[in-house]
Enzyme design. Structure first.
Site, PDB file in Angstrom:
ATOM      1  N   LYS A 118       7.499   1.597   1.928  1.00 45.51           N
ATOM      2  CA  LYS A 118       7.732   2.204   3.249  1.00 45.51           C
ATOM      3  C   LYS A 118       8.457   1.219   4.179  1.00 45.51           C
ATOM      4  CE  LYS A 118       5.986   5.807   1.654  1.00 45.51           C
ATOM      5  NZ  LYS A 118       4.717   6.491   1.635  1.00 45.51           N
TER       6      LYS A 118
HETATM    7  C1  LIG Z   1       3.823   7.564   1.020  1.00 45.31           C
HETATM    8  C2  LIG Z   1       3.498   8.874   1.580  1.00 45.31           C
HETATM    9  C3  LIG Z   1       2.158   9.309   1.712  1.00 45.31           C
HETATM   10  C4  LIG Z   1       1.001   8.564   1.141  1.00 45.31           C
HETATM   11  O1  LIG Z   1       0.830   7.284   1.683  1.00 45.31           O
HETATM   12  P1  LIG Z   1      -0.193   6.275   0.996  1.00 45.31           P
HETATM   13  O2  LIG Z   1      -0.309   5.195   2.038  1.00 45.31           O
HETATM   14  O3  LIG Z   1       0.433   5.796  -0.265  1.00 45.31           O
HETATM   15  O4  LIG Z   1      -1.481   6.983   0.778  1.00 45.31           O
HETATM   16  C5  LIG Z   1       1.922  10.520   2.339  1.00 45.31           C
HETATM   17  N1  LIG Z   1       2.932  11.288   2.796  1.00 45.31           N
HETATM   18  C6  LIG Z   1       4.226  10.918   2.663  1.00 45.31           C
HETATM   19  C7  LIG Z   1       5.295  11.816   3.206  1.00 45.31           C
HETATM   20  C8  LIG Z   1       4.550   9.707   2.035  1.00 45.31           C
HETATM   21  O5  LIG Z   1       5.832   9.368   1.889  1.00 45.31           O
END
Ligand SMILES: *Cc1c(COP(=O)(O)O)cnc(C)c1O
Length: 397
Positions: free
Chosen positions: A186
């Protein structure tokens, strides 16, 4: 580690500052949620202007807690996009409620269509989860107005959009609760990690309890002599973040504004170079709302292009690509749940390819990717035409 890709899809910016922050925590010898996590939460509140920020283990846990705090139950319906990471829908399932998929807006805007959401509202609908796809704001004014008319809660899945805003207001603070992710790919990372935010004092209190076993005091408070006993008022979870991750998060958050600005510059180069080099490629978010965080650079292949072959041709040139997303309603588990067809989502899901985008890319890297896109497209189309011609040849006995 030897790099596998000449240009990877994403890359983490970790340096001496993160290393020093982790060492400092280790040397202080308090590892579970405490002062550093509280400071990380305060930093996040300052960035977004939200009254409450609560650090959690990941964004999936944040979404789960949001649903619990808003009291979603079996028989309730929560409208979600299908063009998202599966966690958005799974988290609704954890509460017993049913995710109802709605279509996205179109080939320029991959976020929920307010008009299509309106079609899916029933007497059982309780809430809408909005995903700000690729870090570009969804049409929040329209969605908030619709939610208000029907008395629905809005939760924002802000996994792609830390630091992004619309009309001067941070994404994640438009709805009742915002859920951020600090997963390793991210815009900012703690390895695993997430953040909840809300302006509602009552919701914040409930989220705080549910994050830590439903207990009325924390180990940290007891350590500091603020409390020696506790009660349990709900069957809560252990969804806390720890001090090591919070320390990394504080450094990453301090870098976020520059990193996002760098992403916007690189994304603008893609939008400048792609139309000339590969005129048949669709370029979503050529217009955007507010200030995006440019988490991803999606493109749409021309109709009929073999995507697997295109991605293989990119790989042969050392360039990693991905797909965001295989629509959730097409997965085995969600196919059983059923629902109406989602034509825009299905069209995008079939043609989307995500190109590399991360702050350490250079403008020359973007040019390389664009040249590879043009070359791969020509190659795949020639193969396609070749096959067509072969098929049309008369059979010779
Ligand atoms: C990465 C992501 C998640 C999940 O996040 P985690 O921290 O890995 O649980 C949820 N929604 C979207 C749109 C994502 O890109």
């Amino acid at each position: 580690m030897k790099p596998v890709w000449r240009i990877p899809l994403a890359d983490i910016d970790l340096g001496p500052e993160e290393e020093a922050a982790v060492l400092e925590v280790l040397r202080r010898r308090w590892l579970s949620m405490g002062e550093v996590t509280a400071a990380f939460e305060a930093d996040f509140s300052a960035l977004t202007g939200a009254r409450h920020a609560l650090a959690v283990t990941n964004c999936t846990a944040a979404l789960h807690l949001a649903g619990l705090a808003l009291d979603w139950r079996q028989g309730d319906e929560v409208i979600v996009p299908s063009l998202t990471f599966v966690a958005t829908a799974n988290a609704v399932r954890y509460t017993g409620a049913t995710p109802v998929f709605a279509d996205v807006t179109g080939e320029n805007d991959f976020s929920l269509s307010a008009a299509d959401v309106a079609e899916r509202i029933t007497p059982h609908t309780r809430a809408i989860i909005v995903v700000h796809y690729a870090g570009h704001a969804a049409n929040m004014p329209a969605i908030m107005a619709l939610a208000e008319r029907h008395g629905l809660d809005v939760v924002e899945d802000v996994a792609h959009a830390p630091g992004a805003s619309l009309d001067g207001q941070a994404l994640g603070t438009w709805g009742r609760i915002g859920c951020f992710s600090f997963f390793a790919n991210k815009n900012m990372t703690t390895g695993e990690g997430g953040m909840l935010m809300t302006d509602d004092d009552g919701l914040a209190e409930r989220l705080r309890l549910l994050r830590s076993h439903g207990m009325t005091s924390l180990t940290w408070d007891r350590h500091k002599g603020h409390a020696w006993s506790y009660d349990v008022v709900a069957p809560g979870y252990n969804y806390r973040l720890d001090e090591i991750r919070a320390a990394i998060g504080r450094v990453q958050l301090a870098k976020l504004e520059n990193a996002n600005s760098r992403r916007r510059t690189l994304d603008a180069l893609y939008r400048e170079f792609l139309p000339a080099a590969a005129p048949s490629i669709g370029i979503p978010y050529s217009t955007t709302r507010g200030i995006p965080s440019c988490h991803l650079r999606p493109v749409l292949l021309p109709k009929g292009t073999d995507r697997t072959q295109f991605m293989a041709a990119m790989k042969a040139q050392g360039i990693q690509t991905s797909i965001h997303y295989p629509p959730v309603h097409g997965f085995s588990y969600y196919r059983q749940v059923g629902g109406p067809s989602l034509p825009v989502t299905e069209e995008i899901g079939a043609r989307e390819v995500t190109l590399p985008l991360y702050p350490a890319m250079t403008p020359a890297d973007v040019e390389s990717v664009v040249a590879a896109v043009a070359g791969s497209l020509t190659e795949v189309q020639h193969q396609f035409n070749g096959r067509q011609t072969e098929r049309q040849l008369p059979q010779v006995k």
